[in-house]
Design a protein around this motif. Structure first.
Motif, PDB file in Angstrom:
ATOM      1  N   LYS A 274      91.368  18.850   9.163  1.00  0.00           N
ATOM      2  CA  LYS A 274      90.862  17.597   8.686  1.00  0.00           C
ATOM      3  C   LYS A 274      91.071  17.804   6.875  1.00  0.00           C
ATOM      4  O   LYS A 274      90.595  18.591   6.436  1.00  0.00           O
ATOM      5  N   ARG A 275      91.006  16.787   6.262  1.00  0.00           N
ATOM      6  CA  ARG A 275      91.063  16.466   4.951  1.00  0.00           C
ATOM      7  C   ARG A 275      89.607  16.543   4.504  1.00  0.00           C
ATOM      8  O   ARG A 275      88.707  15.815   5.247  1.00  0.00           O
ATOM      9  N   ASP A 276      89.094  16.917   3.388  1.00  0.00           N
ATOM     10  CA  ASP A 276      88.104  16.846   2.922  1.00  0.00           C
ATOM     11  C   ASP A 276      87.642  15.552   2.492  1.00  0.00           C
ATOM     12  O   ASP A 276      88.195  14.548   2.173  1.00  0.00           O
ATOM     13  N   TYR A 277      86.318  15.063   3.065  1.00  0.00           N
ATOM     14  CA  TYR A 277      85.572  13.763   2.939  1.00  0.00           C
ATOM     15  C   TYR A 277      85.558  13.137   1.504  1.00  0.00           C
ATOM     16  O   TYR A 277      85.876  12.250   1.185  1.00  0.00           O
ATOM     17  N   TYR A 278      85.147  14.093   0.390  1.00  0.00           N
ATOM     18  CA  TYR A 278      85.415  13.683  -0.841  1.00  0.00           C
ATOM     19  C   TYR A 278      86.789  13.337  -1.323  1.00  0.00           C
ATOM     20  O   TYR A 278      87.130  12.391  -1.907  1.00  0.00           O
ATOM     21  N   GLU A 279      87.621  13.987  -0.975  1.00  0.00           N
ATOM     22  CA  GLU A 279      88.978  13.964  -1.524  1.00  0.00           C
ATOM     23  C   GLU A 279      89.399  12.551  -0.700  1.00  0.00           C
ATOM     24  O   GLU A 279      90.319  11.855  -1.402  1.00  0.00           O
TER      25      GLU A 279
ATOM     26  N   LYS B 228      82.138  15.886  -5.914  1.00  0.00           N
ATOM     27  CA  LYS B 228      80.985  16.187  -4.868  1.00  0.00           C
ATOM     28  C   LYS B 228      79.594  15.854  -5.510  1.00  0.00           C
ATOM     29  O   LYS B 228      78.827  15.776  -4.635  1.00  0.00           O
ATOM     30  N   ASN B 229      79.658  15.532  -6.692  1.00  0.00           N
ATOM     31  CA  ASN B 229      78.304  14.995  -7.254  1.00  0.00           C
ATOM     32  C   ASN B 229      78.064  13.387  -7.316  1.00  0.00           C
ATOM     33  O   ASN B 229      77.483  13.217  -8.100  1.00  0.00           O
ATOM     34  N   ALA B 230      79.027  12.722  -6.660  1.00  0.00           N
ATOM     35  CA  ALA B 230      79.277  11.295  -6.885  1.00  0.00           C
ATOM     36  C   ALA B 230      77.725  10.766  -6.446  1.00  0.00           C
ATOM     37  O   ALA B 230      76.942  11.173  -5.561  1.00  0.00           O
ATOM     38  N   SER B 231      77.419   9.731  -7.133  1.00  0.00           N
ATOM     39  CA  SER B 231      76.053   9.002  -6.710  1.00  0.00           C
ATOM     40  C   SER B 231      76.352   8.032  -5.352  1.00  0.00           C
ATOM     41  O   SER B 231      77.571   7.784  -5.039  1.00  0.00           O
ATOM     42  N   GLU B 232      75.314   7.628  -4.792  1.00  0.00           N
ATOM     43  CA  GLU B 232      75.359   6.658  -3.663  1.00  0.00           C
ATOM     44  C   GLU B 232      76.046   5.503  -4.123  1.00  0.00           C
ATOM     45  O   GLU B 232      77.052   4.949  -3.216  1.00  0.00           O
ATOM     46  N   ALA B 233      76.047   4.811  -5.339  1.00  0.00           N
ATOM     47  CA  ALA B 233      76.748   3.752  -5.615  1.00  0.00           C
ATOM     48  C   ALA B 233      78.329   4.172  -5.859  1.00  0.00           C
ATOM     49  O   ALA B 233      79.099   2.990  -5.592  1.00  0.00           O
ATOM     50  N   GLU B 234      78.604   5.062  -6.360  1.00  0.00           N
ATOM     51  CA  GLU B 234      79.930   5.694  -6.588  1.00  0.00           C
ATOM     52  C   GLU B 234      80.457   5.797  -5.167  1.00  0.00           C
ATOM     53  O   GLU B 234      81.833   5.529  -4.947  1.00  0.00           O
ATOM     54  N   ILE B 235      79.913   6.519  -4.280  1.00  0.00           N
ATOM     55  CA  ILE B 235      80.433   6.577  -2.850  1.00  0.00           C
ATOM     56  C   ILE B 235      80.748   5.275  -2.235  1.00  0.00           C
ATOM     57  O   ILE B 235      81.716   5.128  -1.614  1.00  0.00           O
ATOM     58  N   LYS B 236      79.798   4.300  -2.286  1.00  0.00           N
ATOM     59  CA  LYS B 236      79.876   2.856  -1.774  1.00  0.00           C
ATOM     60  C   LYS B 236      81.058   2.140  -2.519  1.00  0.00           C
ATOM     61  O   LYS B 236      81.846   1.515  -1.784  1.00  0.00           O
ATOM     62  N   ALA B 237      81.123   2.271  -3.818  1.00  0.00           N
ATOM     63  CA  ALA B 237      82.392   1.743  -4.581  1.00  0.00           C
ATOM     64  C   ALA B 237      83.667   2.169  -4.121  1.00  0.00           C
ATOM     65  O   ALA B 237      84.685   1.376  -3.712  1.00  0.00           O
ATOM     66  N   ALA B 238      83.622   3.570  -3.815  1.00  0.00           N
ATOM     67  CA  ALA B 238      85.072   4.270  -3.375  1.00  0.00           C
ATOM     68  C   ALA B 238      85.373   3.681  -1.920  1.00  0.00           C
ATOM     69  O   ALA B 238      86.544   3.604  -1.735  1.00  0.00           O
ATOM     70  N   TYR B 239      84.314   3.771  -1.124  1.00  0.00           N
ATOM     71  CA  TYR B 239      84.654   3.227   0.184  1.00  0.00           C
ATOM     72  C   TYR B 239      85.210   1.742   0.373  1.00  0.00           C
ATOM     73  O   TYR B 239      86.363   1.704   0.958  1.00  0.00           O
ATOM     74  N   ARG B 240      84.764   0.735  -0.366  1.00  0.00           N
ATOM     75  CA  ARG B 240      84.967  -0.506  -0.212  1.00  0.00           C
ATOM     76  C   ARG B 240      86.486  -0.487  -0.838  1.00  0.00           C
ATOM     77  O   ARG B 240      87.315  -1.255  -0.317  1.00  0.00           O
TER      78      ARG B 240
ATOM     79  N   GLU C  77      80.828   7.230   6.628  1.00  0.00           N
ATOM     80  CA  GLU C  77      79.616   7.415   7.326  1.00  0.00           C
ATOM     81  C   GLU C  77      79.047   8.496   7.133  1.00  0.00           C
ATOM     82  O   GLU C  77      77.605   8.791   7.247  1.00  0.00           O
ATOM     83  N   VAL C  78      79.654   9.769   6.841  1.00  0.00           N
ATOM     84  CA  VAL C  78      79.047  10.979   6.521  1.00  0.00           C
ATOM     85  C   VAL C  78      78.362  10.956   5.152  1.00  0.00           C
ATOM     86  O   VAL C  78      77.270  11.482   5.176  1.00  0.00           O
ATOM     87  N   LEU C  79      79.371  10.821   4.193  1.00  0.00           N
ATOM     88  CA  LEU C  79      78.820  10.922   2.928  1.00  0.00           C
ATOM     89  C   LEU C  79      77.688   9.842   2.363  1.00  0.00           C
ATOM     90  O   LEU C  79      77.060   9.919   1.574  1.00  0.00           O
TER      91      LEU C  79
END
Length: 293
Positions: free
Chosen positions: A4-9, A15-27, A55-57
């Motif tokens: 499986k590929r790394d979730y951050y990748e 790996k130190n991304a903020s919640e806002a950065e994670i949400k923006a990347a997902y969208r 969902e995990v991150l």
């Protein structure tokens, strides 16, 4: 079985991304790989990867477990005692028109109560961007009529007010600046699908635009100032001496304004060096002398 590929990748974040950065990347990734928009053969698998990674991150506890144990934290019987990891997965399948989608949840009761980056669930992207309906229960996205409108490139880029005929009634609607080809706009009681006609000068890539500029061999070699078109009008562009064919010159924030974030893209000018096909005798002599020197 492939690892499986790394979730951050997958989300394209650190790996130190903020919640806002994670949400923006997902969208961003979910819209890029949504199978209703992306017709490539890998779109469905990429879309599943993106949703699983988010969902995990996006969950503090699951992210901590993933950072410590990796994918093993969510596998059945992977070193966490009998049965399952601390967030053993639960798989559910849905059908949306011709597209079937299998979604794996790690703990909890599935999509209900889970924040998919501002959408109610992965398929809300249909309703907000592509005009479809969510498969997670009735009533989440009502089925509304869908109409189409054709815009010129500049109308789509700059926004425009149009008079349309909806169910026999004329009404004026405002198209926001920056809409792209295939965009679905929700006007409340109907969806509007936007078709953007190609432009002979500008080519769009996301929020960036590209134009070709032809210059002569001597302009490329000696340098020059040339006039190039932009979305806001013509500007003078300095050509550096020794410019090579297909050089890209970046004009910052001369691109398209995002209707969602307010961010502005860039314009890229691709330099096309035109080699003369017919030379006078004197021109040939000058070039021969140049070559020999």
């Amino acid at each position: 079985m492939a690892a499986k590929r790394d979730y951050y990748e997958i989300l394209g974040i650190k790996k130190n991304a903020s919640e806002a950065e994670i949400k923006a990347a997902y969208r961003r990734q979910a819209l890029q790989w949504h199978p209703d928009k992306n017709k490539s053969s890998e779109a469905e698998s990429k879309f599943k990867e993106v949703n699983e990674a988010y969902e995990v991150l996006s969950n503090k506890d699951k992210r901590a477990a993933y950072d410590q144990f990796g994918h093993a934290a969510f596998e059945q019987g992977a070193g966490f005692g009998s049965g399952a990891g601390p967030f053993g997965g639960q798989t559910r399948s849905y059908q949306q028109g011709p597209f079937s989608y299998t979604y794996t949840t790690y703990g909890g009761n599935g999509p209900e109560g889970f924040d998919f980056g501002g959408f109610s669930d992965p398929f809300d992207i249909f309703a907000q961007f592509f005009g479809g309906a969510s498969p997670f229960g009735s009533g989440r996205a009502s089925r509304k009529p869908r109409y189409g409108i054709s815009l010129s490139f500049m109308e789509a880029v700059k926004g425009v007010e149009k008079e349309v005929n909806i169910e026999g009634k004329k009404r004026k609607i405002k198209i926001p600046p920056g809409v792209d080809d295939g965009t679905i706009i929700d006007f409340g009681n109907f969806y509007l699908s936007v078709d953007v006609r190609p432009d002979p000068t500008f080519k769009r890539d996301g929020l960036d635009v590209y134009v070709d500029k032809e210059i002569s061999f001597s302009q490329a070699a000696l340098g020059s100032v040339v006039e190039v078109p932009t979305l806001g009008g013509k500007v003078n562009l300095k050509i550096r001496p020794g410019t090579q064919p297909d050089t890209l010159v970046r004009l910052r924030e001369k691109g398209i304004l995002s209707p969602r974030t307010g961010r502005k893209g860039d314009q890229y000018v691709r330099i096309k060096v035109m080699v003369p096909t017919r030379l006078s005798r004197k021109q040939k002599e000058i070039l021969e002398e140049f070559e020999n020197s």
